[in-house]
Every structure is written in structure tokens, then in C-alpha cells.
Design a protein around this motif. Structure first.
Motif, PDB file in Angstrom:
ATOM      1  N   LEU A 157      -4.701  14.140   8.954  1.00 53.26           N
ATOM      2  CA  LEU A 157      -6.023  14.598   8.886  1.00 53.26           C
ATOM      3  C   LEU A 157      -6.341  15.949   8.307  1.00 53.26           C
ATOM      4  CD1 LEU A 157      -9.441  14.882   9.274  1.00 53.26           C
ATOM      5  CD2 LEU A 157      -9.344  14.588  12.070  1.00 53.26           C
ATOM      6  N   ASN A 158      -7.097  16.842   7.303  1.00 56.17           N
ATOM      7  CA  ASN A 158      -7.273  17.876   6.331  1.00 56.17           C
ATOM      8  C   ASN A 158      -6.233  18.251   6.590  1.00 56.17           C
ATOM      9  OD1 ASN A 158      -9.700  17.415   6.337  1.00 56.17           O
ATOM     10  ND2 ASN A 158     -10.655  18.263   7.715  1.00 56.17           N
ATOM     11  N   ASN A 159      -4.400  18.159   6.647  1.00 53.31           N
ATOM     12  CA  ASN A 159      -3.499  18.812   6.128  1.00 53.31           C
ATOM     13  C   ASN A 159      -2.948  18.780   7.884  1.00 53.31           C
ATOM     14  OD1 ASN A 159      -3.585  19.091   3.486  1.00 53.31           O
ATOM     15  ND2 ASN A 159      -5.195  20.486   3.497  1.00 53.31           N
ATOM     16  N   ARG A 160      -2.956  17.807   8.678  1.00 55.85           N
ATOM     17  CA  ARG A 160      -2.698  18.054   9.644  1.00 55.85           C
ATOM     18  C   ARG A 160      -2.411  16.999  10.189  1.00 55.85           C
ATOM     19  NH1 ARG A 160      -4.576  17.530  14.936  1.00 55.85           N
ATOM     20  NH2 ARG A 160      -6.877  16.868  13.572  1.00 55.85           N
ATOM     21  N   ARG A 161      -0.541  16.234  10.580  1.00 52.38           N
ATOM     22  CA  ARG A 161       0.076  15.896  11.042  1.00 52.38           C
ATOM     23  C   ARG A 161      -0.601  14.908  12.196  1.00 52.38           C
ATOM     24  NH1 ARG A 161       5.060  14.431   9.817  1.00 52.38           N
ATOM     25  NH2 ARG A 161       5.222  11.383  10.159  1.00 52.38           N
ATOM     26  N   ILE A 162      -1.020  13.196  11.731  1.00 55.73           N
ATOM     27  CA  ILE A 162      -2.391  13.235  12.777  1.00 55.73           C
ATOM     28  C   ILE A 162      -0.220  11.721  13.712  1.00 55.73           C
ATOM     29  CG2 ILE A 162      -4.589  12.964  12.488  1.00 55.73           C
ATOM     30  CD1 ILE A 162      -4.538  11.234  11.212  1.00 55.73           C
ATOM     31  N   ARG A 163      -1.001  11.476  15.006  1.00 56.49           N
ATOM     32  CA  ARG A 163      -0.228  10.638  15.515  1.00 56.49           C
ATOM     33  C   ARG A 163      -0.801   9.703  16.459  1.00 56.49           C
ATOM     34  NH1 ARG A 163       4.429   8.607  13.913  1.00 56.49           N
ATOM     35  NH2 ARG A 163       5.214   7.804  16.087  1.00 56.49           N
ATOM     36  N   MET A 188       0.991  -0.860   0.354  1.00 53.80           N
ATOM     37  CA  MET A 188       0.196   0.324  -0.390  1.00 53.80           C
ATOM     38  C   MET A 188       0.939   1.349   0.144  1.00 53.80           C
ATOM     39  SD  MET A 188      -2.851  -1.225  -0.315  1.00 53.80           S
ATOM     40  CE  MET A 188      -3.591   0.497  -0.421  1.00 53.80           C
ATOM     41  N   ILE A 189       1.025   1.951  -1.274  1.00 56.22           N
ATOM     42  CA  ILE A 189       1.288   3.511  -0.687  1.00 56.22           C
ATOM     43  C   ILE A 189       0.565   5.047  -0.800  1.00 56.22           C
ATOM     44  CG2 ILE A 189       2.965   2.172  -2.520  1.00 56.22           C
ATOM     45  CD1 ILE A 189       1.811   3.430  -5.080  1.00 56.22           C
ATOM     46  N   ALA A 190      -0.827   5.100  -1.315  1.00 57.75           N
ATOM     47  CA  ALA A 190      -1.506   5.971  -0.808  1.00 57.75           C
ATOM     48  C   ALA A 190      -3.110   5.234   0.289  1.00 57.75           C
ATOM     49  CB  ALA A 190      -1.309   7.008  -1.970  1.00 57.75           C
ATOM     50  N   GLY A 191      -3.573   6.338   0.611  1.00 53.14           N
ATOM     51  CA  GLY A 191      -5.183   5.310   0.651  1.00 53.14           C
ATOM     52  C   GLY A 191      -5.567   6.739   1.695  1.00 53.14           C
ATOM     53  N   VAL A 192      -7.071   7.482   1.425  1.00 53.90           N
ATOM     54  CA  VAL A 192      -7.555   8.268   1.924  1.00 53.90           C
ATOM     55  C   VAL A 192      -9.090   7.221   2.669  1.00 53.90           C
ATOM     56  CG1 VAL A 192      -6.925  10.040  -0.019  1.00 53.90           C
ATOM     57  CG2 VAL A 192      -8.741   8.798  -0.633  1.00 53.90           C
ATOM     58  N   ILE A 193      -8.965   8.694   3.726  1.00 53.99           N
ATOM     59  CA  ILE A 193     -10.951   7.971   3.925  1.00 53.99           C
ATOM     60  C   ILE A 193     -11.671   9.528   4.308  1.00 53.99           C
ATOM     61  CG2 ILE A 193     -11.868   7.030   5.869  1.00 53.99           C
ATOM     62  CD1 ILE A 193      -9.572   5.147   6.820  1.00 53.99           C
ATOM     63  N   CYS A 249      -5.803   8.236  14.265  1.00 54.15           N
ATOM     64  CA  CYS A 249      -6.078   9.572  15.001  1.00 54.15           C
ATOM     65  C   CYS A 249      -6.207  10.113  16.384  1.00 54.15           C
ATOM     66  CB  CYS A 249      -7.230  10.960  13.862  1.00 54.15           C
ATOM     67  SG  CYS A 249      -8.858  10.757  15.024  1.00 54.15           S
ATOM     68  N   GLY A 250      -6.000   8.921  17.031  1.00 56.43           N
ATOM     69  CA  GLY A 250      -6.060   9.080  18.826  1.00 56.43           C
ATOM     70  C   GLY A 250      -7.537   8.974  19.327  1.00 56.43           C
ATOM     71  N   GLU A 256     -14.277  15.565   7.032  1.00 56.78           N
ATOM     72  CA  GLU A 256     -13.061  15.005   7.482  1.00 56.78           C
ATOM     73  C   GLU A 256     -11.951  14.639   6.528  1.00 56.78           C
ATOM     74  OE1 GLU A 256     -12.923  14.956  12.341  1.00 56.78           O
ATOM     75  OE2 GLU A 256     -13.587  13.462  11.481  1.00 56.78           O
ATOM     76  N   MET A 257     -10.922  14.401   5.916  1.00 55.69           N
ATOM     77  CA  MET A 257      -9.642  13.789   5.123  1.00 55.69           C
ATOM     78  C   MET A 257      -8.929  13.188   5.886  1.00 55.69           C
ATOM     79  SD  MET A 257      -9.970  12.636   1.629  1.00 55.69           S
ATOM     80  CE  MET A 257     -10.796  14.016   1.253  1.00 55.69           C
ATOM     81  N   PHE A 258      -9.319  11.907   5.516  1.00 56.43           N
ATOM     82  CA  PHE A 258      -7.336  11.027   6.569  1.00 56.43           C
ATOM     83  C   PHE A 258      -6.841  10.686   5.278  1.00 56.43           C
ATOM     84  CE2 PHE A 258     -11.381  10.897   9.302  1.00 56.43           C
ATOM     85  CZ  PHE A 258     -10.507  11.272  10.733  1.00 56.43           C
ATOM     86  N   SER A 259      -5.643  10.934   5.226  1.00 63.26           N
ATOM     87  CA  SER A 259      -4.385  10.731   4.299  1.00 63.26           C
ATOM     88  C   SER A 259      -3.355  10.237   4.546  1.00 63.26           C
ATOM     89  CB  SER A 259      -4.940  11.733   3.311  1.00 63.26           C
ATOM     90  OG  SER A 259      -4.101  12.612   3.893  1.00 63.26           O
ATOM     91  N   ALA A 260      -2.363   9.267   3.592  1.00 55.46           N
ATOM     92  CA  ALA A 260      -1.419   9.307   3.808  1.00 55.46           C
ATOM     93  C   ALA A 260      -0.585   8.572   2.780  1.00 55.46           C
ATOM     94  CB  ALA A 260      -1.314   7.366   4.603  1.00 55.46           C
TER      95      ALA A 260
END
Length: 261
Positions: A131-137, A107-112, A192-193, A119-123
Motif C-alpha cells: 500500500l503506497n510502497n509499504r508492505r502490507i499483511r 495472475m501475475i500483477a494487480g493494482v487497486i 491490509c488488515g 491509496e495504491m494497493f499493488s502486488a
């Protein structure tokens, strides 16, 4: 190639379409004996597949409603045009569109994308999760007993599913277990915790392709119930923040042993 940017754009367009159908409260029908499908599922899939084929005509596409495209390409998209159809059909506001891209088995790319909350989750592999261009952990929770977990059940057949037993055991071992009705959002929430752990049986590749990558890029871990690498076509999905993953697997193993004693 801007794979992630294109996936984000397509997901936003499909999400807007789904939101419009949601406001109209479209009717549903049965797909097989139990699973629901709506006009929105089919319209969203048609849009997503058309956009992907326009941008990446050689890529394979695996889509839930069967509108995909097979090819000899090493690139394969996994598409769920409406994850959470039962929620959607009953006007319960918990659903999404998800796209994941695999290259040569990785897997190299994904969005939810959750269109109601926008809310756009992406990697992207090696670039972190957002999440919406903000880094999540993932969360910092270290003990299963301090965690909030989630799971899911197959519609109508849940009384035949062993997960009822696991649900009870895990509810007693954690702060609580939630059921959102959307595996993709469960995985996004682990990333995103908002959740610390998630487990489920017999998910489809399009349910987990994007979410697995997003969890991993957020610092979490996704395996089967025996700590083996997660397989998109496998029967078991266990995801967590990583810190409590061993505890999650021990609890699942204990619940399994109790059930078979």
C-alpha cells in the motif's frame, strides 16, 4: 517488462480523471435494467485501454464497458475503470480503478487505486503486497466471531438475492458486516488488515482479478465457498486472512443449510 510499474502509472492517471469527474458530479444512466454507468466510466476505460495498448500492443484486454481488445497473447489484462459506480454516481466517496494482469491463466500483477484517499494497493506474483510502497499483511484475527467482514449485493435486485439471508447470519456470527459497494476495495482491505473476511456471489473477472492476487500476496486466502481454488469466471468469492478461512466457509455452509431446510 515493468508490468506493475506501468499499471501503477496508468491507475494513477485514470484515478486523477475519476476524481475530477467526481468533483463535477456527473449524471448517470442505466446500463441494462439496473446497473448504472457514467461518463466517467467510459472516459476512464478509454484512457486505460489506450495506455495499455500503447505499452503492450499484443496483450488482450477485458474491460467492463466493452472497450477491450482480444488477441492470441498469453497475457490478458482485466480492467474495471470505475469500481463502485453507484457510490460514485451518488457522491459517496468509495470507488477505485483496478487493473489485473494474467499470464497463461495465472495472475501475475494487480493494482487497486483509490484516488480520493490516494491509496495504491499493488502486488506482483511472488513479491508481496503493498500500500503506497509499504508492505502490507493480512490481519492476525483467528476466530470468525472476532472478525469484521464485508459483502456486497447487486443493485436493485438485492431483494431477490440469497445474500440477504447470509448477511443476517454472518452479522450475528461476527463483530459486524460492512458493505462498501466496491468488491475491489473489500479485497484490498482484507489484504491490509482493515477487514478480516469478505464473501460475495457472481462477481465479474475484472472485480476480483487484481484483488485476489493482492490478498494472496499479503498472506491471505481466496477460494470459492467449498474451498476450491477461486475462478475469475466463477460464481463464488470467499476471501480472508487465511487464519479464519475454514470458519468463514463453515459459517457460509451453515447459512446455506438453514436457508434450504
Amino acid at each position: 517488462m515493468p508490468y506493475l510499474e506501468t499499471a501503477v502509472s496508468i491507475a494513477r492517471e485514470a484515478g486523477a480523471l475519476l476524481a475530477n469527474y467526481f468533483e463535477r458530479r456527473v449524471a448517470f444512466e442505466l446500463k441494462g435494467d439496473f446497473d448504472l454507468v457514467t461518463e466517467a466510466d467510459r472516459a476512464s476505460e478509454k484512457l486505460v485501454v489506450e495506455r495499455l495498448r500503447s505499452h503492450f500492443p499484443s496483450h488482450s484486454i477485458v474491460a467492463e464497458e466493452g472497450g477491450g481488445h482480444e488477441s492470441a497473447s498469453e497475457y490478458r489484462w482485466y480492467v474495471d475503470p470505475l469500481d463502485g459506480t453507484t457510490n460514485f454516481a451518488h457522491s459517496f466517496p468509495m470507488f477505485n480503478v483496478t487493473l489485473g494482469l494474467e499470464r497463461a491463466g495465472e495472475m501475475i500483477a494487480g493494482v487497486i487505486y483509490d484516488p480520493l484517499r490516494q491509496e495504491m494497493f499493488s502486488a506482483e506474483r511472488g513479491s508481496g503486497a503493498y500500500l503506497n510502497n509499504r508492505r502490507i499483511r493480512v490481519s492476525a484475527c483467528k476466530r470468525l466471531e472476532d472478525s469484521l467482514a464485508s459483502t456486497g449485493f447487486p443493485s436493485r435486485k438485492r431483494h431477490l438475492n440469497v445474500n440477504i439471508h447470509f448477511y443476517h447470519q454472518m452479522a450475528m456470527a461476527t463483530h459486524g458486516v460492512r458493505r462498501t459497494g466496491s468488491a475491489a476495495l473489500d479485497l484490498a482491505y482484507v489484504a491490509c488488515g482493515r477487514l478480516d473476511a469478505f464473501w460475495e456471489w457472481k462477481l465479474h473477472p475484472w472485480d476480483t482479478a487484481a484483488g485476489r492476487l493482492i490478498v494472496e500476496e499479503a498472506g491471505g486466502r481466496v477460494t470459492d465457498f467449498s474451498a476450491h481454488p477461486h475462478q475469475l469466471a466463477g460464481d463464488e468469492t470467499a476471501a480472508s486472512n487465511g487464519r479464519l478461512h475454514d470458519g468463514l466457509l463453515r459459517a457460509l455452509a451453515s447459512a446455506s443449510a438453514e436457508r434450504t431446510d
